[in-house]
Write a protein that holds these residues in place. Sequence first.
Motif, short mmCIF file in Angstrom:
data_model
loop_
_atom_site.label_atom_id
_atom_site.label_comp_id
_atom_site.label_asym_id
_atom_site.label_seq_id
_atom_site.Cartn_x
_atom_site.Cartn_y
_atom_site.Cartn_z
N LEU A 234 43.43 39.35 47.98
CA LEU A 234 43.69 40.13 49.19
C LEU A 234 45.02 40.88 49.08
O LEU A 234 45.11 42.06 49.43
N ALA A 235 46.03 40.18 48.57
CA ALA A 235 47.34 40.83 48.40
C ALA A 235 47.22 41.95 47.37
O ALA A 235 47.77 43.05 47.56
N GLY A 236 46.49 41.70 46.30
CA GLY A 236 46.31 42.71 45.25
C GLY A 236 45.55 43.92 45.76
O GLY A 236 45.90 45.07 45.47
N LEU A 237 44.51 43.66 46.57
CA LEU A 237 43.72 44.77 47.12
C LEU A 237 44.58 45.61 48.06
O LEU A 237 44.54 46.85 48.03
N GLY B 229 44.37 36.95 40.53
CA GLY B 229 43.27 36.49 41.40
C GLY B 229 41.96 36.38 40.64
O GLY B 229 41.28 35.35 40.70
N PHE B 230 41.62 37.43 39.90
CA PHE B 230 40.36 37.38 39.15
C PHE B 230 40.43 36.34 38.03
O PHE B 230 39.42 35.70 37.71
N SER B 231 41.62 36.16 37.44
CA SER B 231 41.75 35.14 36.39
C SER B 231 41.49 33.75 36.94
O SER B 231 40.81 32.93 36.31
N LEU B 232 42.03 33.47 38.13
CA LEU B 232 41.80 32.15 38.74
C LEU B 232 40.31 31.94 39.03
O LEU B 232 39.76 30.86 38.79
N PRO C 161 43.94 29.96 46.94
CA PRO C 161 44.94 30.87 46.33
C PRO C 161 44.30 32.09 45.68
O PRO C 161 44.89 33.16 45.65
N THR C 162 43.07 31.92 45.16
CA THR C 162 42.36 33.07 44.57
C THR C 162 42.17 34.15 45.63
O THR C 162 42.44 35.34 45.38
N LEU C 163 41.72 33.73 46.81
CA LEU C 163 41.49 34.68 47.89
C LEU C 163 42.80 35.36 48.31
O LEU C 163 42.84 36.59 48.51
#
Lengths: 111, 451
Positions: free
Chosen positions: B90-93, B124-127, B84-86
Amino acid sequence: MTVEANDALAEQVREALRLVIDPELGYNIVDLGLIYFVGIADGGVANIVMTTTTKGCPATNYLKEGARDGAWSVSGIEFVDVALTYEPPWTPEMMTDEAKEHLGIRGGGGW
Amino acid sequence: MVGASLSRWSMSYFAVALLALIVAEGLMTAGFGFPVAPIHAPETLALVHLIAIGWLSLLMLGALFQFVPVLVARPLYSDWLPLPTLALLLAGLTALLAGFLQLAGVISVPHSCFPAASILLGAGFSLALWNLGRTLWAARPLPVPARFVTVGLAGIAATALLGIIFALTLGGVISNPALLAIASQGVPVHAIAGLGGWLTFTAMGVSYRLLAMFMLAPELDGTSTRAAFCLGTAALTLLILGGVGAIWMDGNLDFVLIAAATLGLACAALYWKDMIHLYRARKRRVIELNSRMAGFALASLASAVVLTLILALLGVLPRHGGAIAFITAFGWLSGLALAMLYKIIAFMTWLECYGPVLGKRPTPRVQDLVTERVAFPWFLVYFIAVWSGTVALLCDQATLFRVCAGAMLLATVGLCIQFVRTRFLDNVPVPARFPEGVRRPRLLLSLTQPR
């Protein structure tokens, strides 16, 4: 079993462990000095004490189980106990001369 | 279990990261962004974030999910959270790049993409921080390389936080004057914290351990290493706290940046000295390609440091910030990343395929999974292109820079082909390739086989 017979069986186990290589160094774990002790108790129980080149190595479990499977392949071995230790920590000095030669190790191999 | 196991999703991170690198190099070759466009243009910012998040950060996280457990000899806190982090990253980027392309007028979307980007990247970065942070927390007291990584993670937390403030400002969500002040003046803090704090400091920590492992060199834990750690930590702390403080209190931000850079350069010098010692003290006389190419990356870091000092003394550093960022991102960080990937992919693939049959059947070595004589020319082309590209930027030669970017693209594709061949065991001699019980691995996912 006699002491001589146990010693002979321990030697066979050591020979079987040469099938197990450290993937990074590409040489067998016996000549790399990663096997600290091989002893045979009554009933064909092999006790192996071993280490890895570095603590936390991702190959640790594979090496441990590889040693177990290697020892198990020896006729007369009924049970294998593999213990992992980092005391003393491994150094290149523990390699045989052949292993040092293979890896091009300089000097005595101590840190 | 003592120590680490195989990270299931790291290969996916590596594949996505390499794809981002190829796209970024393709865009540079096509003349998209700096130096054809101004350094603060939205096109340049899209390119910079594709490299910083898509390539370098995803690669670093994929590597950390595998190697933080090695550094601390404990398993990763969660083996499933990386997926889920990835997806979030990816969605955020994608949203962030869309936001910059909106600003550039390349695409037209009715709503700003920046708020979505800030939420997705923040999550993502928090996870990632939660997963790696819990792993490190459980392993205290930490060895020195793991402390570098911990401070690097603090660097990404700060970088991401500043990035979220910028994105929310660009998205029109923020109206708080204090946050608007950060958004208008904090870009240097954000950029240096990301490139220097997160990526460089983490790469330093990982390389202390990995290079010692690969070259059979003693692990360093002496005064020089600890001093490098303290100087780097002080530089990052001063940069972030001092930088934000200077912005809020209307102080001299340039003074803070110079003071932090001085500490950072001293840290880099000590680190370089340690690496020289590591290479000299190594027990393996003949070192493998990854360690040799890591030497090229270290030379690039030294060049970046020397170049920064020379340009600062000449008083032209601000004008050539792009060249410094380029050699740091591509010569040092990307060079080290490609060199280490060459080994990491082989090592992880070996563990997955041949680890389960150790002791049962003869197995090839990790080194049998690669063909160094084929990969070496690609590394050479890559580094020569990066160094030439840096010179082109310093001389304001945009066309020459695009030619160099094209050569980097070619070399990267050449290396990626080698990575795929390694992953599919194509370099292993046929008789030894598939002993009984060994299957062809999947490209993107590492599976541990039942024994």
